[in-house]
Design a protein around this motif. Structure first.
Motif, PDB file in Angstrom:
ATOM      1  N   THR A 177       0.865  -1.166   0.062  1.00 55.22           N
ATOM      2  CA  THR A 177       0.031  -0.131   0.107  1.00 55.22           C
ATOM      3  C   THR A 177       0.784   1.192   0.035  1.00 55.22           C
ATOM      4  OG1 THR A 177      -0.225   0.040   2.493  1.00 55.22           O
ATOM      5  CG2 THR A 177      -1.730  -1.052   1.277  1.00 55.22           C
ATOM      6  N   LEU A 178       2.171   1.216  -0.017  1.00 52.47           N
ATOM      7  CA  LEU A 178       3.095   2.182   0.087  1.00 52.47           C
ATOM      8  C   LEU A 178       4.112   2.262  -1.060  1.00 52.47           C
ATOM      9  CD1 LEU A 178       4.211   2.080   3.852  1.00 52.47           C
ATOM     10  CD2 LEU A 178       2.386   3.222   3.022  1.00 52.47           C
ATOM     11  N   ASP A 179       4.362   3.495  -1.738  1.00 55.21           N
ATOM     12  CA  ASP A 179       5.416   3.515  -2.685  1.00 55.21           C
ATOM     13  C   ASP A 179       6.902   3.528  -2.048  1.00 55.21           C
ATOM     14  OD1 ASP A 179       5.785   5.898  -1.440  1.00 55.21           O
ATOM     15  OD2 ASP A 179       4.924   7.253  -3.109  1.00 55.21           O
ATOM     16  N   ALA A 180       7.914   3.462  -3.031  1.00 55.53           N
ATOM     17  CA  ALA A 180       9.105   3.526  -2.658  1.00 55.53           C
ATOM     18  C   ALA A 180       9.495   4.654  -1.419  1.00 55.53           C
ATOM     19  CB  ALA A 180      10.058   3.626  -3.822  1.00 55.53           C
ATOM     20  N   ALA A 181       9.026   5.772  -1.485  1.00 59.69           N
ATOM     21  CA  ALA A 181       9.340   6.733  -0.586  1.00 59.69           C
ATOM     22  C   ALA A 181       8.343   6.535   0.743  1.00 59.69           C
ATOM     23  CB  ALA A 181       9.085   8.159  -0.992  1.00 59.69           C
ATOM     24  N   GLY A 182       7.614   5.638   0.888  1.00 62.67           N
ATOM     25  CA  GLY A 182       6.769   5.172   2.160  1.00 62.67           C
ATOM     26  C   GLY A 182       5.685   6.148   1.986  1.00 62.67           C
ATOM     27  N   GLN A 183       5.054   6.514   0.966  1.00 67.87           N
ATOM     28  CA  GLN A 183       3.858   7.333   1.122  1.00 67.87           C
ATOM     29  C   GLN A 183       2.705   6.592   0.354  1.00 67.87           C
ATOM     30  OE1 GLN A 183       3.486  10.505   1.990  1.00 67.87           O
ATOM     31  NE2 GLN A 183       5.545  10.590   2.771  1.00 67.87           N
TER      32      GLN A 183
END
Length: 373
Positions: free
Chosen positions: A68-74
Motif C-alpha cells: 500500500t506504500l510507494d518507494a518513498a513510504g507514501q
C-alpha cells in the motif's frame, strides 16, 4: 640397554608428533582456492556454534514490502472526493460501500424520508386549516362538542398502522446488522485507548497495528511526519491505515482499555461501542475498493475529537501481501520450509569425527611406544 631404550623412546615421540601433524593437514583433494569456510575446524558435537562454516548459515529472509506504500513510504491510494468522507455542503447519507449500508440507505430514502415528509406536510396543513377555520373572526360562536369518535379512532389507528408497516423493514435491517459472521470472515479487533486506536488480527498471526492522528505541518517539529493531502482530510488522516479485503466478510470486535469509545464508520453503516471488559461484535462486507474515514463517536475525554479511523479496502491478494509485510500469516498457509543444508557445510560435517579419530590414534601410538620402552 639403557641407551637402546632411550633411542626407542625418542623414535616413538617423533612418530607421534608426525602423526598429529598429518591429522591436522588438509586432505590432498582440497582445491587450492577453496573457500575459507571449508578449512575452518568444526566444533565438537554438542558444543556452541562457534566457528561454524559461514556457508551453513541460511540467508535471512527479506521482509516483504508494504503493497500500500510507494518507494518513498507514501500511501499509494489517494482520497476520492465525496467517497468515504464528509463532503462540504452535502445533504444526505454518505456513499455506502457495504450491502448493509445500501439497505439502510434505501430504507432511509424510500420509506422514512417520504413518510416523514408526508406526515409533516399533513400536520402543517391541518394546523393551518384549524387556525383559519376556527379563528374568532370566522367562528364567533365556538362549538360545544368535546368528543368525536370517528376522529379519535383515526388519529389512534393511523399511527399504529404506519409504525407497523415501518417496523417490517426496520427489524429486518436491525437483524442483518448483528448477523453472525461466517467462518471465512476476517477478524478485526479494534481496541479504544485515550486517545488512539489499536488493531489486532487474531486469525492472521496476531500482529497489531496502532493508528494515531496525523497532525498538521505547523504542529510537529521539523523532520517529523505530518499530514499531507495524500494521507486524507484534516483530523481524519492517520499514520497507519487499516487494510481490509474487498468481498470478504469482516468480523469486527470492539473493546477498550480505559473508558467507553465507539468505532464508527459511516460509509460501512457501522457504529459499535467499545466497552472496557466487554467484547461487542458486528459483521459487514466491503463491496468497493477505496479509502474510508470515520471517528470515535462516544465522548471519551479531552481528546475525543482526535481519534480518527482510516480503512483502506483492497483486493484480497493485496491484503495477503499487506499481512505478510506486517509479519502476519494467512489462515491455512503452509509453514515456511526448513532451509536446506549447504553443500560446503555437509562436506565439512564429518571433519570433527575424523580429527578426533586421528588424534586418538596418535595418542594410542604414543602410549604403545612408551609401553614398549
Amino acid at each position: 640397554m639403557r641407551k637402546q631404550g632411550l633411542t626407542i623412546f625418542a623414535l616413538a615421540g617423533a612418530l607421534a608428533i608426525a602423526g598429529a601433524a598429518a591429522a591436522q593437514t588438509p586432505p590432498p583433494t582440497a582445491a587450492a582456492g577453496a573457500p575459507a569456510a571449508t578449512q575452518t575446524t568444526a566444533p565438537a558435537p554438542g558444543a556452541p556454534g562457534e566457528g561454524a562454516p559461514a556457508a551453513a548459515a541460511p540467508a535471512a529472509a527479506a521482509k516483504p514490502a508494504d503493497p500500500t506504500l510507494d518507494a518513498a513510504g507514501q500511501p499509494l491510494l489517494k482520497v476520492r472526493p465525496g467517497i468515504g468522507q464528509p463532503t462540504d455542503r452535502a445533504i444526505g447519507i454518505q456513499h455506502q460501500a457495504t450491502e448493509l449500508g445500501e439497505s439502510a440507505e434505501w430504507f432511509h430514502n424510500v420509506i422514512l424520508l417520504p413518510v416523514i415528509t408526508i406526515i409533516s406536510l399533513f400536520v402543517l396543513g391541518l394546523l393551518g386549516w384549524v387556525v383559519m377555520r376556527y379563528r374568532r373572526g370566522a367562528n364567533p360562536t365556538p362549538s360545544k362538542t368535546s368528543h368525536n369518535t370517528v376522529i379519535e379512532v383515526i388519529w389512534t389507528a393511523a399511527p399504529v398502522i404506519i409504525l407497523a408497516l415501518i417496523a417490517i423493514p426496520s427489524i429486518r435491517l436491525l437483524a442483518a446488522q448483528y448477523e453472525p459472521a461466517p467462518d471465512n470472515a476476517v477478524t478485526l479487533k479494534a481496541i479504544g485507548n485515550q486517545w488512539y486506536w489499536t488493531y489486532e488480527f487474531p486469525d492472521h498471526g496476531g500482529f497489531s497495528v496502532t493508528a494515531n492522528l496525523l497532525k498538521e505541518k505547523n504542529e510537529v517539529p521539523a523532520g517529523q511526519r505530518y499530514r499531507t493531502d495524500a494521507d486524507g482530510p484534516r483530523l481524519l488522516a492517520v499514520d497507519n491505515r487499516i487494510v481490509l479485503p474487498v468481498g470478504v466478510p469482516i468480523r469486527l470486535i470492539t473493546t477498550a482499555n480505559d473508558v467507553i469509545h465507539s468505532w464508527a464508520m459511516p460509509a460501512f453503516w457501522v457504529k459499535l461501542d467499545a466497552v472496557p471488559g466487554r467484547l461487542n461484535e458486528k459483521s459487514f462486507t466491503i463491496k468497493e475498493p477505496g479509502l474510508y474515514f470515520g471517528q470515535c463517536s462516544e465522548l471519551c475525554g479531552a481528546r475525543h475529537a482526535y481519534m480518527p479511523i482510516a480503512v483502506e479496502a483492497v483486493a484480497p491478494d493485496v491484503f495477503a501481501r499487506w499481512v505478510a509485510s506486517k509479519g502476519g500469516t494467512m489462515p491455512g498457509a503452509a509453514p515456511a520450509a526448513a532451509p536446506a543444508v549447504a553443500p560446503a557445510a555437509a562436506a565439512a560435517a564429518p571433519a570433527p569425527a575424523a580429527a578426533t579419530t586421528n588424534q586418538t590414534e596418535a595418542g594410542a601410538a604414543t602410549g604403545n611406544a612408551a609401553t614398549e620402552s
